[in-house]
Write an enzyme that holds these catalytic residues in place. Structure first.
Site, PDB file in Angstrom:
ATOM      1  N   HIS A   1       0.819  -1.210   0.000  1.00 45.92           N
ATOM      2  CA  HIS A   1       0.000   0.000   0.000  1.00 45.92           C
ATOM      3  C   HIS A   1       0.852   1.258   0.000  1.00 45.92           C
ATOM      4  O   HIS A   1       2.011   1.232   0.418  1.00 45.92           O
ATOM      5  CB  HIS A   1      -0.875   0.063   1.264  1.00 45.92           C
ATOM      6  CG  HIS A   1      -1.710  -1.149   1.482  1.00 45.92           C
ATOM      7  ND1 HIS A   1      -1.815  -1.764   2.715  1.00 45.92           N
ATOM      8  CD2 HIS A   1      -2.476  -1.876   0.639  1.00 45.92           C
ATOM      9  CE1 HIS A   1      -2.613  -2.816   2.605  1.00 45.92           C
ATOM     10  NE2 HIS A   1      -3.025  -2.906   1.360  1.00 45.92           N
TER      11      HIS A   1
ATOM     12  N   HIS B   1       0.813   4.865   1.810  1.00 48.43           N
ATOM     13  CA  HIS B   1       0.190   5.520   2.956  1.00 48.43           C
ATOM     14  C   HIS B   1       0.271   7.032   2.799  1.00 48.43           C
ATOM     15  O   HIS B   1       1.140   7.552   2.108  1.00 48.43           O
ATOM     16  CB  HIS B   1       0.883   5.074   4.245  1.00 48.43           C
ATOM     17  CG  HIS B   1       0.507   3.675   4.647  1.00 48.43           C
ATOM     18  ND1 HIS B   1       0.175   3.334   5.937  1.00 48.43           N
ATOM     19  CD2 HIS B   1       0.406   2.536   3.929  1.00 48.43           C
ATOM     20  CE1 HIS B   1      -0.115   2.035   5.991  1.00 48.43           C
ATOM     21  NE2 HIS B   1       0.023   1.531   4.790  1.00 48.43           N
TER      22      HIS B   1
ATOM     23  N   HIS C   1      -3.671   4.711   5.067  1.00 47.97           N
ATOM     24  CA  HIS C   1      -3.567   4.617   3.613  1.00 47.97           C
ATOM     25  C   HIS C   1      -3.862   5.956   2.962  1.00 47.97           C
ATOM     26  O   HIS C   1      -4.741   6.697   3.401  1.00 47.97           O
ATOM     27  CB  HIS C   1      -4.588   3.616   3.069  1.00 47.97           C
ATOM     28  CG  HIS C   1      -4.306   2.200   3.451  1.00 47.97           C
ATOM     29  ND1 HIS C   1      -5.051   1.148   2.973  1.00 47.97           N
ATOM     30  CD2 HIS C   1      -3.370   1.659   4.254  1.00 47.97           C
ATOM     31  CE1 HIS C   1      -4.585   0.022   3.475  1.00 47.97           C
ATOM     32  NE2 HIS C   1      -3.565   0.307   4.258  1.00 47.97           N
TER      33      HIS C   1
ATOM     34  N   HIS D   1     -11.564   0.729   1.750  1.00 42.73           N
ATOM     35  CA  HIS D   1     -10.434  -0.037   1.227  1.00 42.73           C
ATOM     36  C   HIS D   1     -10.930  -1.068   0.228  1.00 42.73           C
ATOM     37  O   HIS D   1     -11.992  -1.662   0.416  1.00 42.73           O
ATOM     38  CB  HIS D   1      -9.732  -0.740   2.392  1.00 42.73           C
ATOM     39  CG  HIS D   1      -8.604  -1.606   1.973  1.00 42.73           C
ATOM     40  ND1 HIS D   1      -7.352  -1.126   1.695  1.00 42.73           N
ATOM     41  CD2 HIS D   1      -8.540  -2.937   1.746  1.00 42.73           C
ATOM     42  CE1 HIS D   1      -6.567  -2.125   1.337  1.00 42.73           C
ATOM     43  NE2 HIS D   1      -7.264  -3.227   1.360  1.00 42.73           N
TER      44      HIS D   1
ATOM     45  N   HIS E   1      -8.981   2.790  -1.818  1.00 40.24           N
ATOM     46  CA  HIS E   1      -8.102   3.912  -1.524  1.00 40.24           C
ATOM     47  C   HIS E   1      -7.163   4.082  -2.707  1.00 40.24           C
ATOM     48  O   HIS E   1      -6.770   3.102  -3.334  1.00 40.24           O
ATOM     49  CB  HIS E   1      -7.255   3.618  -0.280  1.00 40.24           C
ATOM     50  CG  HIS E   1      -8.055   3.310   0.950  1.00 40.24           C
ATOM     51  ND1 HIS E   1      -7.557   2.540   1.977  1.00 40.24           N
ATOM     52  CD2 HIS E   1      -9.303   3.664   1.324  1.00 40.24           C
ATOM     53  CE1 HIS E   1      -8.468   2.441   2.931  1.00 40.24           C
ATOM     54  NE2 HIS E   1      -9.541   3.110   2.556  1.00 40.24           N
TER      55      HIS E   1
ATOM     56  N   ASP F   1      -4.291   1.793  -2.431  1.00 35.66           N
ATOM     57  CA  ASP F   1      -4.490   0.331  -2.353  1.00 35.66           C
ATOM     58  C   ASP F   1      -3.924  -0.333  -3.598  1.00 35.66           C
ATOM     59  O   ASP F   1      -4.524  -0.273  -4.671  1.00 35.66           O
ATOM     60  CB  ASP F   1      -5.986  -0.004  -2.264  1.00 35.66           C
ATOM     61  CG  ASP F   1      -6.608   0.443  -0.960  1.00 35.66           C
ATOM     62  OD1 ASP F   1      -7.848   0.499  -0.888  1.00 35.66           O
ATOM     63  OD2 ASP F   1      -5.853   0.740  -0.017  1.00 35.66           O
TER      64      ASP F   1
ATOM     65  N   HIS G   1       3.195  -5.327   3.998  1.00 37.85           N
ATOM     66  CA  HIS G   1       2.595  -5.871   5.214  1.00 37.85           C
ATOM     67  C   HIS G   1       2.941  -7.335   5.406  1.00 37.85           C
ATOM     68  O   HIS G   1       3.383  -8.015   4.479  1.00 37.85           O
ATOM     69  CB  HIS G   1       1.074  -5.704   5.161  1.00 37.85           C
ATOM     70  CG  HIS G   1       0.648  -4.277   5.303  1.00 37.85           C
ATOM     71  ND1 HIS G   1       0.322  -3.711   6.511  1.00 37.85           N
ATOM     72  CD2 HIS G   1       0.527  -3.283   4.392  1.00 37.85           C
ATOM     73  CE1 HIS G   1       0.001  -2.439   6.333  1.00 37.85           C
ATOM     74  NE2 HIS G   1       0.118  -2.151   5.059  1.00 37.85           N
TER      75      HIS G   1
ATOM     76  N   ARG H   1       3.079  -4.033   9.683  1.00 37.34           N
ATOM     77  CA  ARG H   1       3.911  -3.504   8.606  1.00 37.34           C
ATOM     78  C   ARG H   1       5.296  -4.077   8.787  1.00 37.34           C
ATOM     79  O   ARG H   1       5.886  -3.928   9.847  1.00 37.34           O
ATOM     80  CB  ARG H   1       3.942  -1.987   8.701  1.00 37.34           C
ATOM     81  CG  ARG H   1       2.555  -1.426   8.500  1.00 37.34           C
ATOM     82  CD  ARG H   1       2.352  -0.125   9.180  1.00 37.34           C
ATOM     83  NE  ARG H   1       0.945   0.239   9.057  1.00 37.34           N
ATOM     84  CZ  ARG H   1       0.364   1.153   9.790  1.00 37.34           C
ATOM     85  NH1 ARG H   1       1.057   1.824  10.669  1.00 37.34           N
ATOM     86  NH2 ARG H   1      -0.906   1.419   9.638  1.00 37.34           N
TER      87      ARG H   1
END
Lengths: 304, 167
Positions: B51, B53, B75, B83, B92, B95, B132, B155
């Site tokens: 992702h 952020h 995000h 999401h 997002h 994403d 992640h 993360r």
């Protein structure tokens, strides 16, 4: 899900209040270019009042041991649970030189401070109350598209945090803490690229936007840091004509010596960071821990 | 941000706990698509949420299980949507779904996406790219976190997207 919605709702409901405070702050402390205010006592402000055609082309950083930084809003999340905590926090902060106003939002555990005090001083004061504190925002986001930025140096030898915050259209505050440097003088600069593929060697030249090419030195020249015998260096000051929005994605570079002719010894990308009112997160939804449960080792750089 | 003349490129050096390392390149094409290429090594085998952020400020750690990681903001979600998967309308902007690591722990990445520009108000320059621990369920997992983060877990690595010379 309901719990998360509740948090989100609370945060959303509070943001207008934060913005209202910002508006109130704007009216209570008009920007220096608009009308007289205490900052007029600063030489810098007089410089800013000079007609554009006569503006000094010198962009040197301004910093003296007792220099006063321009005022800025800074937000912390502080682990408070009761009114007694609020009073302890307020009392502690109001003792600090340079703090003009403290607002506390107990339900969101947010402390909003207006003043000229460096972040390091405020952080230390908050921790002296025995409560965990996390810096969550700086600047006045309603006035600038991007009002705050940060560069983190994460080792292996040199650790540091450099914070940039826009104060007004012509001025940015810079605060830096480093450790792991060799004692003595080190040049430092903002370079044009945030490309760390080859460390500092791939960050290009010092940042100097086209309209600044006639100045004596590049806008990105930050001068010299002085590391003490323990290898620590601290800086807080201001730089004219620096616009945080133009620096995003570039890099802060530190050099081995005062001279900047060799590649730097370390570099960090200038990243977006939250302005005031933009970051009321308490629950890290990725793994379910709260901001307070995070171990202290996660904060090694913010304490440098 | 002011766009550089010609092509705009970005780069992120990925560093995480233990031996997770990587490098990503971002290239924006004239048709509005941004192409992300690179590799990340040292991962556990399988899918990992991937992702962008909103903030690249990782000084406020917020992860008790991964000591060397730290938490960027949530995000990147300039249009305030739930999401989802990269192919969803509701997603997002940050994403990007999952990357897949093989038995050797290496994930090769090649992603094209139209919601992650390198210029303009929604530029991803200066934001954090995060890998992640777990697969991103693309908003469909039914978990309480599915619609916010894809329930992708801790993360394990991140990097800030910096400007790269376009020559």
């Amino acid at each position: 899900m309901a719990f998360l919605r509740s948090i989100a709702t609370t945060a959303i409901a509070t943001i207008p209040a934060a913005l209202a405070f910002s508006s109130s702050s704007s009216s209570s402390f008009p920007r220096s270019s608009q009308s007289p205010n205490p900052q007029n006592r600063l030489g810098l402000v007089k410089t800013l009042a000079t007609p554009p055609s006569a503006l000094h082309m010198d962009h040197k950083l301004s910093s003296q041991p007792d220099a006063v930084l321009p005022e800025l809003l800074t937000e912390f999340m502080v682990d408070m649970k009761c009114e007694g905590c609020v009073n302890a926090v307020k009392n502690k902060l109001n003792e600090i030189n340079g703090v003009k106003n403290v607002e506390v939002d107990l339900s969101n555990q947010v402390v909003r401070i207006l003043g000229s005090t460096p972040v390091k001083t405020m952080t230390e004061a908050l921790e002296q109350t025995g409560r965990k504190a996390r810096l969550i925002g700086q600047g006045v986001p309603e006035d600038f598209l991007i009002s705050a930025a940060v560069s983190e140096f994460k080792g292996p030898d040199i650790f540091g945090v450099v914070r940039l915050a826009q104060v007004n259209m012509e001025l940015a505050r810079i605060e830096a803490n480093f450790s792991g440097l060799s004692p003595g003088k080190h040049g430092w600069s903002i370079n044009e690229f945030g490309d760390l593929t080859r460390g500092a060697a791939s960050t290009g030249k010092m940042f100097n936007p086209v309209n600044e090419e006639n100045s004596k030195e590049p806008l990105g020249d930050l001068g010299t840091l002085e590391a003490n015998e323990k290898g620590e260096a601290f800086y807080s000051g201001v730089k004219e004509k620096l616009r945080v929005a133009d620096l995003i994605g570039r890099s802060v570079v530190v050099y081995a010596t005062e001279d900047k002719s060799e590649h730097g010894i370390t570099a960090a990308v200038i990243a977006r960071s939250a302005g005031v009112g933009e970051n009321y997160k308490k629950l890290c939804t990725c793994d379910g821990t709260t901001i307070w449960e995070a171990t202290d080792t996660d904060f090694v750089t913010s304490k440098v | 941000m002011e766009a550089a003349k010609g092509t705009v490129k970005g780069v992120a050096i990925i560093i995480g706990d233990n031996n997770i390392r990587g490098s990503l390149q971002f290239l924006q094409h004239p048709n509005g698509t941004t192409h992300v290429t690179g590799r990340v090594t040292g991962l556990s085998q399988g899918f990992h949420g991937f992702h962008i952020h909103a903030f690249g400020d990782t000084t406020n750690g917020c992860n008790s299980t991964v000591l060397t990681s730290s938490t960027p903001g949530p995000h990147f979600n300039p249009f305030k949507k739930d999401h989802g998967a990269p192919s969803d309308d509701k997603r997002h902007a940050g994403d990007l779904g999952n990357i897949a690591a093989g038995p050797d722990g290496v994930a090769e990445i090649s992603i094209r996406d139209r919601q992650i520009p390198l210029t303009g108000v929604h530029s991803i320059i200066g934001r954090a790219v995060v890998v992640h621990a777990d697969p991103d369920d693309l908003g469909r997992g039914g978990h309480e976190l599915s619609k916010t983060t894809g329930n992708a877990g801790a993360r394990v690595a991140c990097g800030i997207i910096g400007l790269q010379s376009s020559v």
